[in-house]
Design a protein around this motif. Structure first.
Motif, PDB file in Angstrom:
ATOM      1  N   MET A  44       7.560  28.005  40.515  1.00  0.00           N
ATOM      2  CA  MET A  44       6.912  29.859  40.427  1.00  0.00           C
ATOM      3  C   MET A  44       7.851  30.320  41.040  1.00  0.00           C
ATOM      4  SD  MET A  44       3.110  29.704  39.080  1.00  0.00           S
ATOM      5  CE  MET A  44       3.228  31.291  38.632  1.00  0.00           C
ATOM      6  N   ALA A  45       7.780  30.607  42.744  1.00  0.00           N
ATOM      7  CA  ALA A  45       8.818  30.774  43.313  1.00  0.00           C
ATOM      8  C   ALA A  45       9.535  31.208  42.923  1.00  0.00           C
ATOM      9  CB  ALA A  45       7.977  30.486  44.858  1.00  0.00           C
ATOM     10  N   ALA A  46      10.632  30.272  43.057  1.00  0.00           N
ATOM     11  CA  ALA A  46      12.372  29.658  43.145  1.00  0.00           C
ATOM     12  C   ALA A  46      12.651  29.989  40.995  1.00  0.00           C
ATOM     13  CB  ALA A  46      12.199  28.502  43.359  1.00  0.00           C
ATOM     14  N   HIS A  47      11.628  30.375  40.703  1.00  0.00           N
ATOM     15  CA  HIS A  47      11.866  31.246  39.047  1.00  0.00           C
ATOM     16  C   HIS A  47      12.953  29.944  38.598  1.00  0.00           C
ATOM     17  CE1 HIS A  47      10.103  34.368  39.503  1.00  0.00           C
ATOM     18  NE2 HIS A  47      10.483  34.189  40.594  1.00  0.00           N
ATOM     19  N   ALA A  48      12.500  28.703  38.809  1.00  0.00           N
ATOM     20  CA  ALA A  48      13.367  27.396  38.280  1.00  0.00           C
ATOM     21  C   ALA A  48      12.408  26.311  38.390  1.00  0.00           C
ATOM     22  CB  ALA A  48      14.531  27.328  39.035  1.00  0.00           C
ATOM     23  N   PRO A  49      12.778  25.113  37.638  1.00  0.00           N
ATOM     24  CA  PRO A  49      12.343  23.707  37.455  1.00  0.00           C
ATOM     25  C   PRO A  49      13.582  23.184  38.279  1.00  0.00           C
ATOM     26  CG  PRO A  49      13.960  23.950  35.902  1.00  0.00           C
ATOM     27  CD  PRO A  49      14.286  25.709  36.759  1.00  0.00           C
ATOM     28  N   LEU A  50      11.855  22.212  39.331  1.00  0.00           N
ATOM     29  CA  LEU A  50      12.354  22.008  40.666  1.00  0.00           C
ATOM     30  C   LEU A  50      11.746  20.198  40.510  1.00  0.00           C
ATOM     31  CD1 LEU A  50      11.287  24.454  43.206  1.00  0.00           C
ATOM     32  CD2 LEU A  50      13.750  24.149  42.561  1.00  0.00           C
ATOM     33  N   GLN A  51      12.343  18.950  40.937  1.00  0.00           N
ATOM     34  CA  GLN A  51      12.066  17.844  41.260  1.00  0.00           C
ATOM     35  C   GLN A  51      11.313  17.691  42.451  1.00  0.00           C
ATOM     36  OE1 GLN A  51      14.250  15.184  39.485  1.00  0.00           O
ATOM     37  NE2 GLN A  51      15.051  17.173  37.473  1.00  0.00           N
ATOM     38  N   ALA A  52      12.041  18.300  43.531  1.00  0.00           N
ATOM     39  CA  ALA A  52      11.175  17.752  45.055  1.00  0.00           C
ATOM     40  C   ALA A  52      10.343  18.852  45.283  1.00  0.00           C
ATOM     41  CB  ALA A  52      12.073  17.545  45.788  1.00  0.00           C
ATOM     42  N   VAL A  53       8.986  18.380  46.622  1.00  0.00           N
ATOM     43  CA  VAL A  53       9.042  19.715  46.810  1.00  0.00           C
ATOM     44  C   VAL A  53       9.171  19.038  48.424  1.00  0.00           C
ATOM     45  CG1 VAL A  53       6.454  19.242  48.420  1.00  0.00           C
ATOM     46  CG2 VAL A  53       6.289  18.736  45.801  1.00  0.00           C
ATOM     47  N   ALA A  54       9.595  20.774  48.912  1.00  0.00           N
ATOM     48  CA  ALA A  54      10.653  20.773  50.198  1.00  0.00           C
ATOM     49  C   ALA A  54      10.349  20.313  50.979  1.00  0.00           C
ATOM     50  CB  ALA A  54      11.116  22.019  49.910  1.00  0.00           C
ATOM     51  N   ARG A  55       8.220  20.266  51.458  1.00  0.00           N
ATOM     52  CA  ARG A  55       8.022  20.611  52.857  1.00  0.00           C
ATOM     53  C   ARG A  55       6.721  19.265  53.828  1.00  0.00           C
ATOM     54  NH1 ARG A  55       3.174  23.430  53.271  1.00  0.00           N
ATOM     55  NH2 ARG A  55       3.406  23.843  51.539  1.00  0.00           N
ATOM     56  N   ASP A  56       7.864  18.456  52.232  1.00  0.00           N
ATOM     57  CA  ASP A  56       7.476  17.123  52.667  1.00  0.00           C
ATOM     58  C   ASP A  56       8.520  15.958  53.358  1.00  0.00           C
ATOM     59  OD1 ASP A  56       5.349  14.512  53.157  1.00  0.00           O
ATOM     60  OD2 ASP A  56       5.889  13.930  50.795  1.00  0.00           O
ATOM     61  N   ALA A  57       8.585  14.803  53.826  1.00  0.00           N
ATOM     62  CA  ALA A  57       9.494  13.744  53.860  1.00  0.00           C
ATOM     63  C   ALA A  57       9.878  14.709  55.570  1.00  0.00           C
ATOM     64  CB  ALA A  57      10.379  14.063  53.930  1.00  0.00           C
ATOM     65  N   SER A  58       9.055  15.602  56.475  1.00  0.00           N
ATOM     66  CA  SER A  58       9.634  15.911  58.269  1.00  0.00           C
ATOM     67  C   SER A  58      10.678  17.269  57.643  1.00  0.00           C
ATOM     68  CB  SER A  58       9.985  15.145  58.733  1.00  0.00           C
ATOM     69  OG  SER A  58       9.637  14.651  59.396  1.00  0.00           O
ATOM     70  N   GLY A  59      10.362  17.743  56.455  1.00  0.00           N
ATOM     71  CA  GLY A  59      11.538  18.974  55.801  1.00  0.00           C
ATOM     72  C   GLY A  59      12.544  18.542  55.171  1.00  0.00           C
ATOM     73  N   ALA A  60      12.501  17.166  54.995  1.00  0.00           N
ATOM     74  CA  ALA A  60      13.515  16.548  53.891  1.00  0.00           C
ATOM     75  C   ALA A  60      13.361  16.929  52.747  1.00  0.00           C
ATOM     76  CB  ALA A  60      14.008  15.700  54.271  1.00  0.00           C
ATOM     77  N   GLY A  61      12.190  17.142  52.128  1.00  0.00           N
ATOM     78  CA  GLY A  61      12.052  17.154  50.624  1.00  0.00           C
ATOM     79  C   GLY A  61      11.088  15.766  50.413  1.00  0.00           C
ATOM     80  N   THR A  62      10.625  15.971  48.883  1.00  0.00           N
ATOM     81  CA  THR A  62       9.901  14.697  48.497  1.00  0.00           C
ATOM     82  C   THR A  62      10.521  14.476  46.973  1.00  0.00           C
ATOM     83  OG1 THR A  62       8.367  13.689  50.391  1.00  0.00           O
ATOM     84  CG2 THR A  62       8.242  13.301  47.523  1.00  0.00           C
TER      85      THR A  62
END
Length: 568
Positions: A44-62
């Motif tokens: 919702m913040a990006a107004h786009a479909p995402l597949q990753a969670v940005a803040r996991d994996a030490s910030g690398a995203g999951t």
């Protein structure tokens, strides 16, 4: 169907009433529900479909394997709620409503699927018994934001339409293919049920006369399956792109499966048109099916292993050993509550097969036993056996109307009560059985109590219990090291190595590899499965015993015992 939906919906709300205040306040029952909301908030913040969670994996995203179908349904539910609530609350309420709505639809679908075998007077019992089965209730309570009930709904609808198609209803093949593709979009774990339904249509074709509509049903299911799967991959491709062969979500892997089913279906139709009959028809059709589906499995052999096929043996053992729902039903309580519903359903299928004595009913027995075996190997798959048991109750009750005349009313009533009691109380006994499998925890720490402690570390990496990762991402602005999602296996293995590092007077290299600036611990908690195979001298053991090493500095303690350390 409407009655079953209402019964399932209302029962689910009543079952969740005791926890309603906590859930409405944002205390969700499990980590996956928080992770789903985290990704939806990011979308919702990006107004786009995402597949990753940005803040996991030490910030690398999951990257999460979940498809966007459930995300879309949740956003659709949240849309009218957004007229009255802020985006966070509207998404939360959409998640709360998901369970009751999903289980209501599942009850209606199950009653419809078994309708050809049941008396209309007893179909409502499906909804009553379904909400007494733990494998269904655990994934359906308000606030559990899961796809598992909708996956079971898709599988049930696929099998129901295939059952009708095998009986000669040509249009049912289109519906079976559509529901099979929807189930694959929710989760590829429905793949075995898709193949079982397709096999039922194939057997129906083999045992039918060439002039009947069975061949058109097989052809229709294969065509619909391929077309819809191709459309799904086009609009919701895997993270690696359209051609990436990912087995844990709809991808080119399942396009090839759909193509194999299409070829088999058109071959059946062509054989009927050519006038093949008898043994030649069965041999040619069976040979083509075995070759095409066998070639698909040989091309993607890991598809038979599920997510564990994406991991090494060491990673699989370390990862799945921590997930309770992936454990086998190896205790008395879990067997009764998880496996017994499916066994009862299989017993009814076996009784029907003994009465009908057809090839199709023999195949149904094999499929029902496979469903029971799934629940034995992994608790999570007990949901399918529970649906089988719920659908079997009205099937077991229906013949009793014709077996006894008016003079035997009392015997008929007692027999009905006995059958219903077995279906209702047998699996329920598993919830009461005490086999000593649950250990009491000395201390239980909550993420919510640790939120004020973590405020100064927003944007920095914090090492914490792996089960707390989703809630930490939901409630705080910190970065997390790893989580229990197989697409994040590298982050999980780094988290595991850090907690398992041996006691030392300097910061261990395994901890440096995570980039952690702080560690959140819970002194007094029961020993974690992460370290149970090691001597009690790991970093996790030290912090559980409130003996921090010298390279950690105490920051603060929460009211519930949560303790935050800064890495010096």
């Amino acid at each position: 169907m409407l009655l079953c939906f209402v019964l399932g919906f209302l029962q689910d709300l009543l079952l969740g009433f005791s926890q309603s205040r906590e859930v409405m306040d944002g205390a969700l029952p499990d980590p996956d529900s928080y992770m789903r909301l985290v990704r939806l908030h990011d979308m919702m913040a990006a107004h786009a479909p995402l597949q990753a969670v940005a803040r996991d994996a030490s910030g690398a995203g999951t990257v999460l394997a979940w498809s966007h179908l459930l995300d879309s349904l949740l956003l659709l539910l949240a849309w009218p709620l957004g007229w009255f609530l802020d985006p966070t609350k509207s998404l939360l309420w959409a998640g709360i409503l998901l369970g009751p709505l999903s289980v209501g639809l599942l009850c209606a679908s199950t009653a419809w699927a078994c309708a050809p075998l049941t008396d209309p007077a007893w179909r409502w019992t499906t909804a009553v018994v379904a909400l007494t089965y733990a494998p269904i209730v655990d994934y359906a309570l308000p606030g559990v934001i899961h796809h598992h009930i909708l996956v079971a709904l898709s599988a049930t609808s696929t099998v129901g339409w295939a059952f009708r198609g095998a009986g000669g209803r040509a249009s049912a093949g289109w519906q079976a293919g559509l529901w099979a593709a929807i189930g694959l979009w929710f989760s590829p774990e429905t793949m075995p049920f898709t193949l079982m339904a397709f096999g039922a249509l194939g057997l129906g074709w083999m045992t039918a006369r060439p002039e009947r509509a069975a061949g058109r049903s097989v052809c229709a299911m294969g065509t619909a399956l391929l077309l819809v799967v191709m459309l799904v991959v086009a609009v919701d491709p895997p993270s690696g792109g359209f051609w990436a062969p990912q087995i844990d979500r709809v991808s080119i892997v399942y396009v090839w499966m759909g193509l194999a089913c299409l070829c088999i279906g058109w071959a059946a139709w062509a054989l009927d048109r050519a006038g093949f009959a008898g043994v030649r028809r069965v041999v040619i059709g069976g040979f083509l099916a075995a070759v095409l589906l066998g070639a698909w499995i040989l091309r993607y052999p890991s598809v038979t292993l599920g997510p564990s096929g994406l991991l090494t043996r060491e990673q699989s053992r370390a990862f799945f050993g921590l997930i309770a729902e992936m454990a086998p039903a190896d205790t008395v309580s879990t067997f009764l509550s998880t496996v017994l519903p499916g066994l009862l359903g299989a017993a009814v299928v076996i009784a029907m097969a003994l009465r009908r004595r057809t090839v199709l009913w023999g195949y149904a027995v094999l499929c029902s036993l496979f469903v029971v075996a799934l629940g034995i190997t992994h608790i999570r798959f007990g949901t399918y056996g529970a649906v089988l048991g719920a659908g079997a109750l009205p099937v077991a009750l229906s013949p009793l109307r014709h077996r006894f005349g008016p003079a035997h009313f009392r015997a008929k009533a007692l027999l009905r009560i006995g059958v219903a009691a077995v279906f209702l109380l047998g699996p329920f006994a598993g919830l009461l059985a005490d086999d000593g499998s649950d250990d009491d925890h000395d201390t239980v720490c909550s993420v919510r109590a640790a939120v004020p402690l973590l405020a100064p570390f927003a944007g920095q990496v914090v090492l914490a219990d792996v089960d707390d990762t989703p809630e930490l991402l939901y409630r705080t602005g910190v970065l997390t090291v790893g989580s229990l999602y197989h697409s994040n296996i590298a982050g999980f293995m780094r988290l595991r190595a850090a907690w398992r590092s041996a006691a030392s007077r300097v910061e261990p290299e395994a901890l440096r590899n995570t980039g952690a600036a702080a560690i959140l611990a819970c002194p007094g908690a029961a020993r974690s499965l992460l370290v149970q195979d090691l001597p009690p001298q790991t970093l996790l053991d030290q912090l559980d015993q409130d003996r921090p090493p010298p390279w950690l500095a105490l920051v603060a303690r929460g009211a519930d015992g949560s303790t935050l350390y800064r890495v010096r």
